[in-house]
Design a protein around this motif. Structure first.
Motif, PDB file in Angstrom:
ATOM      1  N   ARG A 108       1.037  -0.871  -0.142  1.00  6.84           N
ATOM      2  CA  ARG A 108      -0.039   0.042  -0.089  1.00  6.84           C
ATOM      3  C   ARG A 108       0.498   0.958   0.552  1.00  6.84           C
ATOM      4  O   ARG A 108       1.675   1.434   0.640  1.00  6.84           O
ATOM      5  CB  ARG A 108      -0.772  -0.273   0.966  1.00  6.84           C
ATOM      6  CG  ARG A 108      -1.893   1.422   1.219  1.00  6.84           C
ATOM      7  CD  ARG A 108      -2.446   1.161   2.073  1.00  6.84           C
ATOM      8  NE  ARG A 108      -1.703   1.068   3.418  1.00  6.84           N
ATOM      9  CZ  ARG A 108      -1.726  -0.260   4.142  1.00  6.84           C
ATOM     10  NH1 ARG A 108      -2.924  -1.083   4.375  1.00  6.84           N
ATOM     11  NH2 ARG A 108      -1.038  -0.002   6.149  1.00  6.84           N
ATOM     12  N   ASP A 110       1.734   4.780   1.053  1.00  4.91           N
ATOM     13  CA  ASP A 110       0.277   5.270   1.739  1.00  4.91           C
ATOM     14  C   ASP A 110       0.961   6.905   2.030  1.00  4.91           C
ATOM     15  O   ASP A 110       0.847   8.191   2.185  1.00  4.91           O
ATOM     16  CB  ASP A 110       0.752   4.611   3.556  1.00  4.91           C
ATOM     17  CG  ASP A 110       2.119   4.104   3.782  1.00  4.91           C
ATOM     18  OD1 ASP A 110       2.974   3.829   2.700  1.00  4.91           O
ATOM     19  OD2 ASP A 110       2.919   4.124   5.523  1.00  4.91           O
ATOM     20  N   SER A 111       1.653   6.812   0.682  1.00  6.30           N
ATOM     21  CA  SER A 111       2.372   8.437   0.598  1.00  6.30           C
ATOM     22  C   SER A 111       1.850   8.873  -0.061  1.00  6.30           C
ATOM     23  O   SER A 111       1.205  10.208  -0.613  1.00  6.30           O
ATOM     24  CB  SER A 111       4.053   8.771  -0.238  1.00  6.30           C
ATOM     25  OG  SER A 111       3.551   7.694  -1.611  1.00  6.30           O
ATOM     26  N   ARG A 113      -2.910   9.893  -0.436  1.00  9.91           N
ATOM     27  CA  ARG A 113      -3.412  10.272   0.007  1.00  9.91           C
ATOM     28  C   ARG A 113      -5.229   9.316  -0.612  1.00  9.91           C
ATOM     29  O   ARG A 113      -5.634  10.036  -0.145  1.00  9.91           O
ATOM     30  CB  ARG A 113      -3.805  12.103   0.073  1.00  9.91           C
ATOM     31  CG  ARG A 113      -2.896  12.939   0.970  1.00  9.91           C
ATOM     32  CD  ARG A 113      -2.020  11.930   1.729  1.00  9.91           C
ATOM     33  NE  ARG A 113      -1.101  12.897   2.175  1.00  9.91           N
ATOM     34  CZ  ARG A 113      -0.397  12.304   3.676  1.00  9.91           C
ATOM     35  NH1 ARG A 113      -0.517  10.623   3.834  1.00  9.91           N
ATOM     36  NH2 ARG A 113       0.804  12.900   3.812  1.00  9.91           N
ATOM     37  N   VAL A 115      -5.458   6.176  -0.582  1.00 13.81           N
ATOM     38  CA  VAL A 115      -5.742   4.762  -0.631  1.00 13.81           C
ATOM     39  C   VAL A 115      -7.202   4.883  -0.011  1.00 13.81           C
ATOM     40  O   VAL A 115      -7.146   5.576   1.421  1.00 13.81           O
ATOM     41  CB  VAL A 115      -4.616   5.091   0.725  1.00 13.81           C
ATOM     42  CG1 VAL A 115      -4.688   2.840   0.722  1.00 13.81           C
ATOM     43  CG2 VAL A 115      -3.096   4.686  -0.146  1.00 13.81           C
ATOM     44  N   LEU A 117      -9.856   2.170   2.945  1.00 11.23           N
ATOM     45  CA  LEU A 117      -8.549   1.718   4.008  1.00 11.23           C
ATOM     46  C   LEU A 117     -10.065   2.349   4.977  1.00 11.23           C
ATOM     47  O   LEU A 117     -10.525   2.898   4.691  1.00 11.23           O
ATOM     48  CB  LEU A 117      -7.242   2.571   4.887  1.00 11.23           C
ATOM     49  CG  LEU A 117      -5.921   2.682   4.232  1.00 11.23           C
ATOM     50  CD1 LEU A 117      -4.812   3.478   4.849  1.00 11.23           C
ATOM     51  CD2 LEU A 117      -5.724   1.205   3.897  1.00 11.23           C
ATOM     52  N   GLY A 121      -6.820   0.035   9.327  1.00  9.57           N
ATOM     53  CA  GLY A 121      -6.520   0.062   8.064  1.00  9.57           C
ATOM     54  C   GLY A 121      -5.723  -1.145   7.593  1.00  9.57           C
ATOM     55  O   GLY A 121      -5.165  -0.848   6.645  1.00  9.57           O
ATOM     56  N   SER A 123      -7.371  -2.122   3.627  1.00 15.06           N
ATOM     57  CA  SER A 123      -8.453  -2.384   2.620  1.00 15.06           C
ATOM     58  C   SER A 123      -9.150  -3.228   2.275  1.00 15.06           C
ATOM     59  O   SER A 123      -8.842  -4.371   2.448  1.00 15.06           O
ATOM     60  CB  SER A 123      -6.668  -2.622   1.376  1.00 15.06           C
ATOM     61  OG  SER A 123      -7.589  -1.942   0.201  1.00 15.06           O
ATOM     62  N   SER A 142       2.736  -1.901   4.139  1.00 13.75           N
ATOM     63  CA  SER A 142       2.659   0.052   3.935  1.00 13.75           C
ATOM     64  C   SER A 142       3.771   0.003   3.647  1.00 13.75           C
ATOM     65  O   SER A 142       5.382  -0.174   4.117  1.00 13.75           O
ATOM     66  CB  SER A 142       2.536   0.755   4.871  1.00 13.75           C
ATOM     67  OG  SER A 142       1.055   0.647   5.514  1.00 13.75           O
ATOM     68  N   SER A 144       5.948   2.646   3.878  1.00 14.34           N
ATOM     69  CA  SER A 144       6.903   3.561   4.449  1.00 14.34           C
ATOM     70  C   SER A 144       7.182   2.736   5.204  1.00 14.34           C
ATOM     71  O   SER A 144       8.195   2.994   6.012  1.00 14.34           O
ATOM     72  CB  SER A 144       5.961   4.730   5.397  1.00 14.34           C
ATOM     73  OG  SER A 144       4.634   3.808   5.923  1.00 14.34           O
ATOM     74  N   ALA A 182       4.953   7.903   6.819  1.00 16.26           N
ATOM     75  CA  ALA A 182       3.811   8.140   5.317  1.00 16.26           C
ATOM     76  C   ALA A 182       3.697   9.660   4.847  1.00 16.26           C
ATOM     77  O   ALA A 182       4.925   9.521   3.922  1.00 16.26           O
ATOM     78  CB  ALA A 182       1.830   7.842   5.877  1.00 16.26           C
TER      79      ALA A 182
END
Length: 379
Positions: A108, A110-111, A113, A115, A117, A121, A123, A142, A144, A182
């Motif tokens: 995912r 997560d950088s 916006r 996404v 969820l 958290g 999907s 993620s 990140s 993120a």
């Protein structure tokens, strides 16, 4: 495969070229096929690339674990669908056991916006995936998370501050105090100069994350859902980025300098064939495909397009008219001989490819990664 027909029983060109019983539903590389024969064609192309993981090569009770990245595009769902039915059908019915287990992983980003969820958290797409293909381990990670890997923080000292760190005083700045992973990833990618650099860094970080996840879960190999078309795009794109020396490891099947083997079971299928297979699946794939961005038209400014975008444009047009050229690019690249990476003393700190003879003196990055991270290389 039907037996060769004699002159007394000529092929009826109005029927499926292989079974000669029903009308064709699709033409595959000049061969008209019905839906059933086309499905068999796709399955055969994929399964033959999994020869190393047949039941005969797996000891009872010692199933080999393979990581399959699921991106919810046509390629990854096609690969999962075929392997799921190969395991639960052909292998299990014939031998009572399977030659390998799949670990399904969705990375995912997560950088970004957008996404999707739930409050926990997770999907909703993963829930659909588990219902459609039960019996496989399934998880999401993620992007990140890669920031916690050894070497990444050292490679981006000003772009990946700790959550306790304050804002920076340099021109690039750092993420604000108390920022989330993120936020820090978004700041890192945003600090890169061009769209190509951002896309390249995102791909490299994702690969490192998948390799780390595969190692942590004792996976023997990673099954990349790259089609013939995608591998051809990657061949030219990586060469243009200055990473052509790494093509034998990026394109071919087998061991890699990452310490985890990579295989490409879709390497004999074109994008158009995969799209047709998904269309024939119909309800079986419903709700599992997230439409990716359409190939950018050639009128879009090259300044806003990445090298990967341009290669996708090029091969999308080539595949329509000359599919054999796309396949030849991949076959030729797969013949390149890899350098003896086991003896290499230095590795690129970002892409982890051997540096011997492939980087400027005293550099800790290969040529391709220097172009992606010029500020880091200069530092």
């Amino acid at each position: 495969m039907p037996a060769r027909r004699s002159a007394a029983n000529p092929i009826d060109l109005a029927l499926c070229r292989r079974c000669q019983t029903v009308d064709p539903a699709i033409t595959v590389r000049s061969e008209p096929l019905c839906e059933s024969c086309f499905s068999r064609y796709v399955h055969t192309k994929i399964v033959k690339r999994m020869e190393s993981f047949r039941v005969r090569y797996a000891d009872p009770g010692q199933q080999r674990r393979l990581l399959l990245p699921v991106t919810f595009d046509a390629s990854s769902i096609t690969l999962l669908h075929v392997l799921h039915h190969h395991l639960s059908g052909r292998q299990m019915q014939k031998t009572g056991r399977t030659g390998f287990r799949l670990l399904l992983v969705h990375v995912r980003d997560d950088s970004r916006r957008d996404v999707d969820l739930r409050h926990d958290g997770r999907s909703p797409m993963l829930d659909r995936l588990e219902r459609a293909y039960p019996g496989h381990e399934c998880s999401a990670i993620s992007l990140s998370d890669v920031l916690t890997q050894a070497g990444i923080r050292e490679l981006f000292p000003s772009s990946v501050p700790s959550s306790e760190g304050g804002g920076g005083g340099d021109s690039g700045g750092t993420a604000p105090t108390g920022s989330t992973p993120a936020d820090r990833l978004q700041h890192l990618l945003g600090s890169l100069g061009s769209a190509t650099s951002q896309a390249d860094a995102r791909d490299l970080l994702e690969r490192r994350l998948l390799v780390a996840h595969a190692r942590a879960h004792s996976c023997e190999a990673i099954l990349q859902p790259d089609s013939t078309t995608r591998l051809a795009e990657k061949t030219l794109a990586e060469t243009a980025k200055g990473r052509g020396f790494a093509l034998p490891w990026l394109i071919a099947d087998g061991e890699s300098p990452h310490g985890v083997a990579f295989y490409h079971p879709l390497r004999d299928l074109l994008n158009a064939e995969i799209a047709a297979y998904i269309a024939f699946l119909g309800a079986a794939a419903e709700g599992l495909i997230v439409a990716g961005p359409a190939v950018k038209p050639t009128t879009v400014s090259a300044r806003r397009a990445t090298i990967d975008d341009l290669m996708a444009q090029y091969f999308a047009s080539v595949e329509r008219e000359y599919p054999s050229i796309v396949a030849n690019v991949v076959r030729t690249t797969a013949k390149l001989e890899a350098a003896p990476w086991r003896e290499a003393e230095l590795r690129c700190e970002l892409c982890e490819m051997p540096l011997d003879g492939q980087a400027p003196e005293r550099s800790r990055l290969c040529y391709g990664c220097i172009r992606t991270l010029p500020a880091v290389a200069a530092g």
